[in-house]
Every structure is written in C-alpha cells, then in structure tokens.
Write a protein that holds these residues in place. Sequence first.
Motif, PDB file in Angstrom:
ATOM      1  N   UNK A  35       4.411   4.822  11.719  1.00 24.21           N
ATOM      2  CA  UNK A  35       4.656   4.189  10.391  1.00 24.21           C
ATOM      3  C   UNK A  35       3.235   4.381   9.651  1.00 24.21           C
ATOM      4  N   UNK A  36       2.419   5.180  10.173  1.00 23.68           N
ATOM      5  CA  UNK A  36       1.047   5.339   9.394  1.00 23.68           C
ATOM      6  C   UNK A  36       1.012   6.781   9.166  1.00 23.68           C
ATOM      7  N   UNK A  37       2.079   7.706   9.442  1.00 27.51           N
ATOM      8  CA  UNK A  37       2.020   9.016   9.197  1.00 27.51           C
ATOM      9  C   UNK A  37       1.916   9.433   7.833  1.00 27.51           C
ATOM     10  N   UNK A  38       2.632   8.846   6.914  1.00 21.75           N
ATOM     11  CA  UNK A  38       2.718   9.266   5.244  1.00 21.75           C
ATOM     12  C   UNK A  38       1.195   9.184   4.781  1.00 21.75           C
ATOM     13  N   UNK A  39       0.792   7.952   5.309  1.00 22.94           N
ATOM     14  CA  UNK A  39      -0.711   7.754   4.855  1.00 22.94           C
ATOM     15  C   UNK A  39      -1.808   8.988   5.257  1.00 22.94           C
ATOM     16  N   UNK A  40      -1.575   9.033   6.579  1.00 27.13           N
ATOM     17  CA  UNK A  40      -2.261  10.094   7.215  1.00 27.13           C
ATOM     18  C   UNK A  40      -2.271  11.400   6.411  1.00 27.13           C
ATOM     19  N   UNK A  41      -0.979  11.783   6.020  1.00 24.59           N
ATOM     20  CA  UNK A  41      -0.857  13.069   5.663  1.00 24.59           C
ATOM     21  C   UNK A  41      -1.492  13.235   4.305  1.00 24.59           C
ATOM     22  N   UNK A  61       1.955  12.488  16.058  1.00 18.21           N
ATOM     23  CA  UNK A  61       0.927  13.129  15.338  1.00 18.21           C
ATOM     24  C   UNK A  61      -0.452  13.091  15.949  1.00 18.21           C
ATOM     25  N   UNK A  62      -1.186  14.033  15.903  1.00 23.44           N
ATOM     26  CA  UNK A  62      -2.710  14.009  16.386  1.00 23.44           C
ATOM     27  C   UNK A  62      -3.418  14.345  15.247  1.00 23.44           C
ATOM     28  N   UNK A  63      -4.626  13.601  15.204  1.00 17.22           N
ATOM     29  CA  UNK A  63      -5.453  13.587  14.140  1.00 17.22           C
ATOM     30  C   UNK A  63      -6.938  14.087  14.593  1.00 17.22           C
ATOM     31  N   UNK A  64      -7.576  14.882  13.997  1.00 19.43           N
ATOM     32  CA  UNK A  64      -8.792  15.255  14.343  1.00 19.43           C
ATOM     33  C   UNK A  64      -9.716  15.452  13.050  1.00 19.43           C
ATOM     34  N   UNK A  65     -11.039  15.009  13.209  1.00 20.94           N
ATOM     35  CA  UNK A  65     -11.790  15.074  11.899  1.00 20.94           C
ATOM     36  C   UNK A  65     -13.058  16.009  12.241  1.00 20.94           C
ATOM     37  N   UNK A  66     -13.564  16.782  11.274  1.00 16.89           N
ATOM     38  CA  UNK A  66     -14.744  17.334  11.340  1.00 16.89           C
ATOM     39  C   UNK A  66     -15.732  16.670  10.311  1.00 16.89           C
ATOM     40  N   UNK A 106     -16.387  11.103   0.255  1.00 13.74           N
ATOM     41  CA  UNK A 106     -15.854  10.409  -0.714  1.00 13.74           C
ATOM     42  C   UNK A 106     -14.939   9.141  -0.621  1.00 13.74           C
ATOM     43  N   UNK A 107     -14.586   9.099   0.746  1.00  5.02           N
ATOM     44  CA  UNK A 107     -13.620   7.861   0.934  1.00  5.02           C
ATOM     45  C   UNK A 107     -12.091   8.054   0.629  1.00  5.02           C
ATOM     46  N   UNK A 108     -11.750   8.931   0.292  1.00  7.76           N
ATOM     47  CA  UNK A 108     -10.284   9.081  -0.040  1.00  7.76           C
ATOM     48  C   UNK A 108      -9.662   8.936   0.880  1.00  7.76           C
ATOM     49  N   UNK A 109      -9.893   9.114   2.499  1.00  9.07           N
ATOM     50  CA  UNK A 109      -9.111   8.994   3.662  1.00  9.07           C
ATOM     51  C   UNK A 109      -8.911   7.651   3.878  1.00  9.07           C
ATOM     52  N   UNK A 110     -10.056   6.697   3.353  1.00 10.68           N
ATOM     53  CA  UNK A 110     -10.016   5.269   3.828  1.00 10.68           C
ATOM     54  C   UNK A 110      -8.968   4.627   2.776  1.00 10.68           C
ATOM     55  N   UNK A 111      -9.154   5.180   1.597  1.00  7.80           N
ATOM     56  CA  UNK A 111      -7.910   4.584   0.567  1.00  7.80           C
ATOM     57  C   UNK A 111      -6.732   4.784   0.758  1.00  7.80           C
ATOM     58  N   UNK A 112      -6.195   6.036   1.547  1.00 10.55           N
ATOM     59  CA  UNK A 112      -4.926   6.392   1.913  1.00 10.55           C
ATOM     60  C   UNK A 112      -4.555   5.709   3.245  1.00 10.55           C
ATOM     61  N   UNK A 113      -5.524   5.791   4.104  1.00 14.36           N
ATOM     62  CA  UNK A 113      -4.907   5.335   5.551  1.00 14.36           C
ATOM     63  C   UNK A 113      -6.117   4.531   6.360  1.00 14.36           C
ATOM     64  N   UNK A 114      -6.364   3.226   5.740  1.00 12.13           N
ATOM     65  CA  UNK A 114      -7.620   2.346   6.271  1.00 12.13           C
ATOM     66  C   UNK A 114      -7.479   2.055   7.564  1.00 12.13           C
ATOM     67  N   UNK A 115      -6.158   2.018   8.281  1.00 11.27           N
ATOM     68  CA  UNK A 115      -6.260   1.620   9.921  1.00 11.27           C
ATOM     69  C   UNK A 115      -6.434   2.922  10.487  1.00 11.27           C
ATOM     70  N   UNK A 116      -6.666   4.057   9.951  1.00  9.28           N
ATOM     71  CA  UNK A 116      -6.929   5.283  10.872  1.00  9.28           C
ATOM     72  C   UNK A 116      -8.357   6.039  10.618  1.00  9.28           C
ATOM     73  N   UNK A 117      -8.595   5.599   9.353  1.00  7.44           N
ATOM     74  CA  UNK A 117     -10.119   6.175   8.741  1.00  7.44           C
ATOM     75  C   UNK A 117     -10.750   5.062   8.454  1.00  7.44           C
TER      76      UNK A 117
END
Length: 64
Positions: A43-49, A1-6, A13-24
């Motif tokens: 193992x982080x894929x579900x949280x990132x999605x 999985x490749x993640x990019x952000x804009x 809002x920080x929702x990404x951090x709550x879902x996947x704090x090791x990625x965001x």
Amino acid sequence: MKVTIEQDRCIGTGQCVLAASSVFDQRDEDGIVVLLDDNPPADQADGVRRAAMVCPALAIRLAE
C-alpha cells in the motif's frame, strides 16, 4: 519492492518525505534522507515510486 538510498547523492530537498513519509525521513542536522523501511508494504508502493521519480539527485533506487 526493495528500496535503497544513496545518502552521498542526497541534497536534502525532502521530496521523498513528502511523497512517502512512512518510508523516508531526514536527518535533523543536514536534511539527508534516512530510509525507515527498505521493504515497504504494497500500500506504500505508489508513494515510494513517486518519491524516486521526484528525487532531484536520483538518490533512491527501487527493485521490484
């Protein structure tokens, strides 16, 4: 999985951090998203999605 952000779309809002704090994370000064890992382990894929789904600004892009 490749993640990019804009970052220019992010509204902090920080929702990404709550879902996947090791990625965001968020910048201290304004809460804008910071990508910690653009190729997270499986193992982080579900949280990132989940982070991408709940982002109100649609600032997270995934390529699987």
